[in-house]
Design an enzyme around this catalytic site. Structure first.
Site, PDB file in Angstrom:
ATOM      1  N   GLN A   1       0.841  -1.209   0.000  1.00  0.00           N
ATOM      2  CA  GLN A   1       0.000   0.000   0.000  1.00  0.00           C
ATOM      3  C   GLN A   1       0.871   1.252   0.000  1.00  0.00           C
ATOM      4  O   GLN A   1       0.605   2.196  -0.734  1.00  0.00           O
ATOM      5  CB  GLN A   1      -0.919  -0.017   1.222  1.00  0.00           C
ATOM      6  CG  GLN A   1      -1.955  -1.130   1.126  1.00  0.00           C
ATOM      7  CD  GLN A   1      -2.938  -1.134   2.278  1.00  0.00           C
ATOM      8  OE1 GLN A   1      -2.733  -0.446   3.278  1.00  0.00           O
ATOM      9  NE2 GLN A   1      -3.995  -1.910   2.154  1.00  0.00           N
TER      10      GLN A   1
ATOM     11  N   ASP B   1      -2.370 -11.519   4.561  1.00  0.00           N
ATOM     12  CA  ASP B   1      -3.830 -11.581   4.702  1.00  0.00           C
ATOM     13  C   ASP B   1      -4.325 -12.995   5.030  1.00  0.00           C
ATOM     14  O   ASP B   1      -5.499 -13.183   5.349  1.00  0.00           O
ATOM     15  CB  ASP B   1      -4.508 -11.089   3.419  1.00  0.00           C
ATOM     16  CG  ASP B   1      -4.292  -9.591   3.209  1.00  0.00           C
ATOM     17  OD1 ASP B   1      -4.019  -8.890   4.214  1.00  0.00           O
ATOM     18  OD2 ASP B   1      -4.387  -9.125   2.070  1.00  0.00           O
TER      19      ASP B   1
HETATM   20  C1  S3P Z   1      -2.885  -4.666  -0.044  1.00  0.00           C
HETATM   21  C2  S3P Z   1      -1.700  -4.758   0.637  1.00  0.00           C
HETATM   22  C3  S3P Z   1      -1.559  -5.375   1.960  1.00  0.00           C
HETATM   23  C4  S3P Z   1      -2.776  -6.210   2.326  1.00  0.00           C
HETATM   24  C5  S3P Z   1      -4.060  -5.546   1.976  1.00  0.00           C
HETATM   25  C6  S3P Z   1      -4.136  -5.225   0.495  1.00  0.00           C
HETATM   26  C7  S3P Z   1      -2.894  -4.005  -1.356  1.00  0.00           C
HETATM   27  O1  S3P Z   1      -1.396  -4.363   2.928  1.00  0.00           O
HETATM   28  O2  S3P Z   1      -2.766  -6.539   3.692  1.00  0.00           O
HETATM   29  O3  S3P Z   1      -5.171  -6.388   2.302  1.00  0.00           O
HETATM   30  O4  S3P Z   1      -3.864  -4.187  -2.124  1.00  0.00           O
HETATM   31  O5  S3P Z   1      -1.928  -3.306  -1.659  1.00  0.00           O
HETATM   32  P1  S3P Z   1       0.071  -3.760   3.261  1.00  0.00           P
HETATM   33  O6  S3P Z   1       0.720  -3.514   1.976  1.00  0.00           O
HETATM   34  O7  S3P Z   1      -0.134  -2.494   4.013  1.00  0.00           O
HETATM   35  O8  S3P Z   1       0.743  -4.809   4.095  1.00  0.00           O
END
Ligand code: S3P
Length: 431
Positions: free
Chosen positions: A168, A314
């Site tokens: 993210q 996840d």
């Molecule tokens: C996601 C990244 C993950 C994941 C989330 C979706 C994404 O989070 O846990 O459900 O779509 O980029 P983080 O990158 O913060 O770990």
């Protein structure tokens, strides 16, 4: 608030299971389509509450959506031509929407405000605010959380060397860099899911990946064909474990996203002794996809440490259920990030699995689990977290007696017809 009951030993997991489209790729398909003024056709877009939050936010920014025969048609505005939003952009429960959108909005010439639901308001936004501010963004948070205000700013290309392993944050920086005034170089020592890089590399030369570093140049010239979203391995994970822990299972999953950063849990389950076979592997728009077949298996314990965590982040709640029914003592450590998800997933996983009779212990950064032969039905609580609700339901299929999941409606965040799909595997009454 809905309650669902699951009877133990009432299921036979045989046949084909349709899991929904990938949530991460769906968010990105909408975002990247918004960079184009031409219409983009997205096939198999996930229509779940989280993706609806992204659609609603981009609608407020002037992007148009139309659904025809199950496909979604998106008419973007271009990355420099969004409409200033008239209202707060509500990201609902979706951390991906809030963080990726923060990146896109940081370099715009208008102000915006982002907010989220009760759960999202508890999740950290500093982690995305800080790197964006390094680029010149003007963001004010509410004690490091939502609601946040983003003021107009002109961003500078920036060099990042981080050690986070968050897709993210990486994606927020990449999208922000596309609105900056010079090149950005991004390097993260810890790998995380790479759907943003894959999708952008497929449609623009404004991103280049060399020796672990990602180079992003502003103002993407996008050449985007249709996007076909594969199915979500994180949603499949619940039925994969259902198949493994119950007797006489043979489940077929078609067209799954098999990106290596998304199937870490399948690799771990295989190490635990799971009978999971890969078939029909093909690459679609840069993403590895394929089918898998899962059969009932006798599982043994596993030790999972920090560096494997981003590729299974996840799936840890459902992996804990598999460990609870495996032979021996398992340990998952280096997973403190779980405390910042839709719920504190170390606490909620341990609390709910304990109710079901599991021998599981909370640690600061993970959990210790001693496997057992059987679970017992219990009155459980989702804590408003979709992945906890689904984990409890799958545990219920293997428990003696009835399991009740309170606040079960949250499955609509990622897997709207989860309970209908589960019901489809109830044993038929013999006449
Ligand atoms: C996601 C990244 C993950 C994941 C989330 C979706 C994404 O989070 O846990 O459900 O779509 O980029 P983080 O990158 O913060 O770990």
């Amino acid at each position: 608030m809905t309650k669902v009951a699951v009877e133990g030993n009432d299921f036979l997991f045989k046949g084909r299971i349709n899991v929904p489209a990938d949530k991460s790729i769906s968010h990105r398909a909408i975002i990247v389509s918004s960079f184009l003024t031409k219409v983009t056709k997205i096939t198999n877009l996930l229509i779940s509450e989280d993706v609806k939050s992204t659609i609603n936010c981009f609608s407020q920014l002037g992007v148009e959506f139309k659904e025809i025969n199950g496909d979604t048609y998106v008419k973007g505005t271009g990355i420099r031509n969004y409409l200033p939003p008239q209202n707060v952009l509500h990201c609902g429960n979706s951390g991906t929407t809030a963080r990726l959108l923060s990146g896109i909005l940081s370099g715009q010439n208008f102000s915006s405000q982002l907010d989220g639901d009760y759960s999202l308001r508890k999740r950290p936004m500093d982690r995305v605010k800080n790197p964006l501010e390094e680029m010149g963004a003007k963001i004010s948070t509410t004690n490091g959380k939502l609601p946040i205000n983003i003021s107009p700013a002109s961003l500078n290309g920036t060099e990042f060397n981080i050690n986070l392993g968050s897709a993210q944050i990486k994606s927020a920086i990449i999208f922000a860099a596309l609105t900056a005034n010079s090149e950005t170089k991004f390097r993260d020592k810890k790998k995380s899911r790479d759907h943003t890089e894959i999708m952008l590399s497929n449609c623009t030369e404004n991103i280049r990946i060399e020796n672990d570093a990602i180079y992003i140049t502003p103002d993407p010239v996008v050449e985007l064909g249709d996007i076909d979203v594969p199915n979500d391995p994180s949603s499949a994970a619940f039925f994969i474990v259902a198949g493994l822990i119950n007797h006489d299972s043979e489940l077929i999953f078609k067209n799954l996203c098999l990106n290596p950063m998304r199937i870490g849990f399948i690799r771990i389950l295989q190490t635990m002794g799971a009978d999971i076979e890969f078939m029909n592997l093909v690459e679609k728009s840069g993403e590895k996809t394929g089918d898998i077949v899962v059969k009932s298996s006798k599982l043994k314990s596993i030790q999972v440490v920090g560096e494997s965590i981003p590729a299974i982040i996840d799936e840890i709640p459902i992996l804990c259920l598999a460990c609870s029914l495996a032979e021996g003592e398992s340990m998952i450590s280096g997973a403190k990030e779980l405390r910042f998800k839709e719920s504190d997933r170390i606490k909620t996983t341990v609390t709910e699995l304990k109710k079901l009779g599991c021998d599981i212990e909370e640690m600061n950064d993970g959990m210790k689990i001693r496997g057992k032969e059987e679970l017992k039905g219990a009155l459980c609580e989702s804590h408003g977290d979709h992945r906890i609700a689904m984990m409890i339901a799958i545990a219920g299929t293997k428990a003696i007696g009835r399991t009740i999941i309170k606040n079960s409606e949250c499955v609509s965040i990622s897997f709207p017809n989860f309970f209908e799909s589960l019901k489809g595997f109830r044993k038929k009454i013999q006449s």
